[in-house]
Design a protein around this motif. Structure first.
Motif, PDB file in Angstrom:
ATOM      1  N   ALA A 141       0.809  -1.215   0.000  1.00  9.11           N
ATOM      2  CA  ALA A 141       0.000   0.000   0.000  1.00  9.11           C
ATOM      3  C   ALA A 141       0.843   1.267   0.000  1.00  9.11           C
ATOM      4  O   ALA A 141       0.473   2.270  -0.614  1.00  9.11           O
ATOM      5  CB  ALA A 141      -0.935  -0.002   1.206  1.00  9.11           C
ATOM      6  N   TYR A 248      -3.420  -2.250  -4.760  1.00 10.05           N
ATOM      7  CA  TYR A 248      -3.681  -1.174  -3.804  1.00 10.05           C
ATOM      8  C   TYR A 248      -3.718   0.194  -4.490  1.00 10.05           C
ATOM      9  O   TYR A 248      -4.492   1.067  -4.082  1.00 10.05           O
ATOM     10  CB  TYR A 248      -2.641  -1.191  -2.687  1.00 10.05           C
ATOM     11  N   GLY A 252      -7.651   1.028  -3.912  1.00 12.07           N
ATOM     12  CA  GLY A 252      -7.163   1.090  -2.544  1.00 12.07           C
ATOM     13  C   GLY A 252      -8.225   0.782  -1.500  1.00 12.07           C
ATOM     14  O   GLY A 252      -8.017  -0.050  -0.606  1.00 12.07           O
ATOM     15  N   HIS A 256      -8.251  -2.529   0.949  1.00 10.66           N
ATOM     16  CA  HIS A 256      -8.266  -2.418   2.411  1.00 10.66           C
ATOM     17  C   HIS A 256      -9.531  -3.048   2.993  1.00 10.66           C
ATOM     18  O   HIS A 256      -9.492  -3.595   4.103  1.00 10.66           O
ATOM     19  CB  HIS A 256      -8.167  -0.946   2.823  1.00 10.66           C
ATOM     20  N   SER A 314      -6.250   3.034   5.793  1.00 11.46           N
ATOM     21  CA  SER A 314      -5.584   1.792   6.207  1.00 11.46           C
ATOM     22  C   SER A 314      -5.766   1.482   7.689  1.00 11.46           C
ATOM     23  O   SER A 314      -5.215   0.493   8.183  1.00 11.46           O
ATOM     24  CB  SER A 314      -4.087   1.884   5.909  1.00 11.46           C
TER      25      SER A 314
END
Length: 323
Positions: A141, A248, A252, A256, A314
């Motif tokens: 990430a 990611y 993203g 996550h 995150s």
């Protein structure tokens, strides 16, 4: 001895080659991911004769096909084989690439993209986490990874994936240590396609040692240049699927969200599971009721989603009603 382990998670399948407490290689295959080797029936919707290419379309998308299928007129259906998945760049979406399928190919065929390995259930000992799975996802990430004598910064560019080496060792020592760390990261993060490594420039013997370190770590097939006088080496690996950093970078919040579900199905405690995360993450889960139902089935309890706009994308976490 290194061993492959497979997890059929919620929304994705994961594979990791684990040696003791270290992940040597990893793959993430989101559900429905289009990978190289997939055979599709598609309609030829455009012919670009000057380039010897065309565009084919099916209910799930489009692909650039080259060469043009022989004897197939525009508007007709044909079988194609995906040779490269869609890997978009910021502001520049890219179609998958395909070629005419072999005469003996059948619609729906797909090359196996998972190694043979031990299947782990969510109730089994968490071999992935014990070997550093969360740390691996953080590397994917953020594009930042450390090694004993320095750090790697991994950047996705339109031309290639670039790896920059930084550290406190002498240029010669850092060249070899950095090449070793970069090669390990390429395996661990499933980096494919064109990859450039920027090493400290140094003498020929050290550059040769760095090249040999890469050869010793990366499994075939791959191609590479020599390390030039400026310390740059280029590696090309077959591109069958998106790398972990690409997953990611392109999706993203979705990536996550799937990672949060993995933590949730393994969370200890009694009672409903409360998943708290950034609104973008909880929104991805809310839009997929089947994921929530599957998590409830696996944990045997209700699932509650809480969106917290103060959390980073995150920073999601899981809590059981009764610890």
């Amino acid at each position: 001895m290194p061993e492959w382990f497979i997890e059929h998670g919620i929304g994705e399948t994961r594979a990791a080659l684990i040696d003791g407490d270290t992940i040597l290689e990893a793959r993430i295959l989101p559900d429905g991911e289009l990978i190289a080797g997939t055979i599709l029936r598609a309609r030829l919707i455009a012919r670009m004769l000057e380039r010897g290419q065309g565009i084919v379309a099916w209910s799930g998308g489009e692909a650039l096909v080259a060469p043009l299928p022989t004897g197939v007129t525009q508007g007709a259906e044909t079988l194609v084989e995906i040779t490269r998945p869609a890997i978009s760049e910021p502001g520049k979406p890219k179609r998958p690439r395909a070629r005419p399928a072999r005469p003996d190919a059948r619609e729906g065929d797909a090359a196996a993209d998972l190694p043979a390995g031990t299947i782990l259930r969510h109730t089994d000992t968490d071999r992935f986490e014990a070997a550093g799975w969360s740390e691996l996802l953080e590397e994917a990430a953020t594009g930042h990874a450390t090694f004993s004598s320095g750090a790697l910064d991994i950047a996705l560019t339109p031309a290639m994936t670039l790896i920059d080496i930084d550290g406190t060792l002498s240029p010669a020592a850092l060249t070899v240590a950095g090449a070793t760390a970069a090669a390990n990261a390429i395996r661990r993060l499933d980096l494919t396609g064109s990859i450039g490594i920027d090493l400290p420039g140094t003498d020929k013997a050290t550059r040769t040692a760095a090249a040999e370190a890469i050869n010793a770590i990366l499994p075939q097939p791959f191609e590479r240049t020599g390390v030039n006088g400026f310390g740059f080496v280029q590696i090309v690996r077959p591109r069958r699927r998106r790398s972990l950093p690409e997953i990611y970078a392109m999706d993203g919040a979705l990536a996550h969200a799937r990672a949060l579900l993995r933590r949730a199905e393994r969370s200890p405690g009694i009672g409903e599971r409360i998943l708290t995360a950034a609104p973008a993450v909880t929104g991805e889960i809310e839009s997929r009721p089947a994921w929530i139902e599957e998590l409830a089935r696996r944990t045997g309890t209700a699932v509650v989603l809480r969106a917290d706009p103060m959390l980073a994308i995150s920073a999601g976490h899981v809590q059981a009603r009764h610890a």
